[in-house]
Enzyme design. Structure first.
Site, mmCIF file in Angstrom:
data_model
loop_
_atom_site.group_PDB
_atom_site.id
_atom_site.type_symbol
_atom_site.label_atom_id
_atom_site.label_comp_id
_atom_site.label_asym_id
_atom_site.label_seq_id
_atom_site.Cartn_x
_atom_site.Cartn_y
_atom_site.Cartn_z
ATOM 1 N N LEU A 50 0.867 -1.177 0.000
ATOM 2 C CA LEU A 50 0.000 0.000 0.000
ATOM 3 C C LEU A 50 0.902 1.225 0.000
ATOM 4 C CD1 LEU A 50 -2.811 -0.756 2.630
ATOM 5 C CD2 LEU A 50 -3.117 -0.382 0.175
ATOM 6 N N ASP A 51 0.530 2.264 -0.743
ATOM 7 C CA ASP A 51 1.288 3.506 -0.750
ATOM 8 C C ASP A 51 1.329 4.109 0.655
ATOM 9 O OD1 ASP A 51 1.619 3.282 -3.484
ATOM 10 O OD2 ASP A 51 -0.038 4.618 -3.975
#
Length: 328
Positions: A50-51
């Site tokens: 996930l960013d």
């Protein structure tokens, strides 16, 4: 001044899956390393990234569970996002620099539904430059940081469900709430940018949250803060068994003799129908042995646990202390 020596952490074998609600601002690896330290685990990995600006469901794998983490990469994902209209950025989210501002036209529910229909089903995306996808051995974001744009081949992904709704009018800027369930490899930033373009004004994500991945949902997750507040036994109790990563696999249970041979990599014969994805257990005691597939009555091993891992999992299930600790 003499630096204070860093306390050594007693690492230990930990096996299972921790469902983490990744916080804002941390990379997936930073979150993983923090959880690994809190659990004092020897080996850890995660099932897709996930960013840093994204939050939500991030399954973390420890010990034997890392052997099955790649299988979970294929799982469908569900996200909630906020798309700010009229402003495009270099990264497609709030982390990038603004590259264009446009007036936002009045958007009717009918227009929003028309755009929604355009992005349902199989669609084509061009991977963003600010992504971990590799080109000639380097991540695309490395090229982007150097000011270099490289050609990216379009990729097909599938949008299983999509809801678009205008954000409340009290928002300072016109925005759309997005809820999407999609196949692996879907870039939600790119989806947001494409929706903005389809509405004639562009846009970028200001919020992104993963609410589900495969069978795991946000309500099942714990936070790093909550994990830190627990004692050691409570932290371990949050772990799901490694087989939680294989929910849709066909189950096969082997006798002790067949289980011993299967663990050496030998195929076993039985009255089983063909199956591409099989989870294999031993009997007496019941224990996960690994994954396999079945073809023409043969059970063919794919990923196997070691006898040591199986023993450690059984010990943990019986709440007996694990003895093979090593000093980090």
């Amino acid at each position: 001044m003499t630096a204070t020596p860093r306390a050594r952490v007693q690492r230990r074998p930990v096996h299972g899956v921790l469902l983490l609600d990744k916080p804002l601002g941390l990379s997936s690896n930073q979150a993983l390393q923090k959880a690994k330290w809190l659990l004092r685990a020897e080996k850890a990995g995660h099932t897709g990234t996930l960013d840093p600006l994204a939050t939500g469901v991030l399954p973390l794998c420890f010990g034997a569970a890392t052997k099955f983490s790649a299988l979970h990469l294929d799982a469908d994902k569900t996200y909630e996002a906020t798309l700010q209209l009229g402003v495009t950025t270099t990264t497609g989210d709030a982390e990038g620099e603004v590259i264009e501002r446009r007036a936002v036209p009045a958007i009717t529910p009918e227009q929003l539904e028309s755009v929604r229909q355009r992005f349902l089903g199989r669609i084509t995306q061009v991977p963003p430059m600010h992504s971990a996808l590799k080109k000639d051995g380097k991540a695309l974001y490395e090229y982007a940081r150097a000011g270099i744009e490289v050609e990216r081949a379009p990729r097909e992904v599938e949008i299983h469900a999509l809801n678009l709704a205008l954000a409340p009018e009290e928002q300072a800027q016109a925005a759309i709430k997005i809820e999407v369930t999609c196949s692996k490899g879907t870039y939600i930033r790119t989806l947001g940018e494409d929706i903005g373009q389809a509405l004639g004004c562009g846009g970028h994500l200001t919020r992104l949250r993963r609410t589900a991945t495969g069978p795991f949902t946000a309500v099942q997750c714990t936070t790093l803060a909550a994990l830190e507040a627990l004692d050691d036994r409570q932290r371990l109790s949050l772990l799901k068994p490694p087989e939680a990563l294989l929910p849709d696999h066909t189950s096969v249970t082997l006798s002790p003799d067949d289980a011993a041979r299967f663990l050496t990599g030998l195929r076993r014969r039985g009255d089983w129908p063909d199956a591409d994805q099989v989870i294999v257990f031993g009997d007496q005691p019941r224990a996960l042995l690994g994954s396999a597939h079945i073809k023409a009555g043969e059970l063919i091993p794919s990923r196997l646990l070691s006898p040591i891992e199986i023993r450690q999992i059984l010990q943990a299930a019986d709440a007996r202390p694990l003895t093979s600790e090593v000093t980090a």
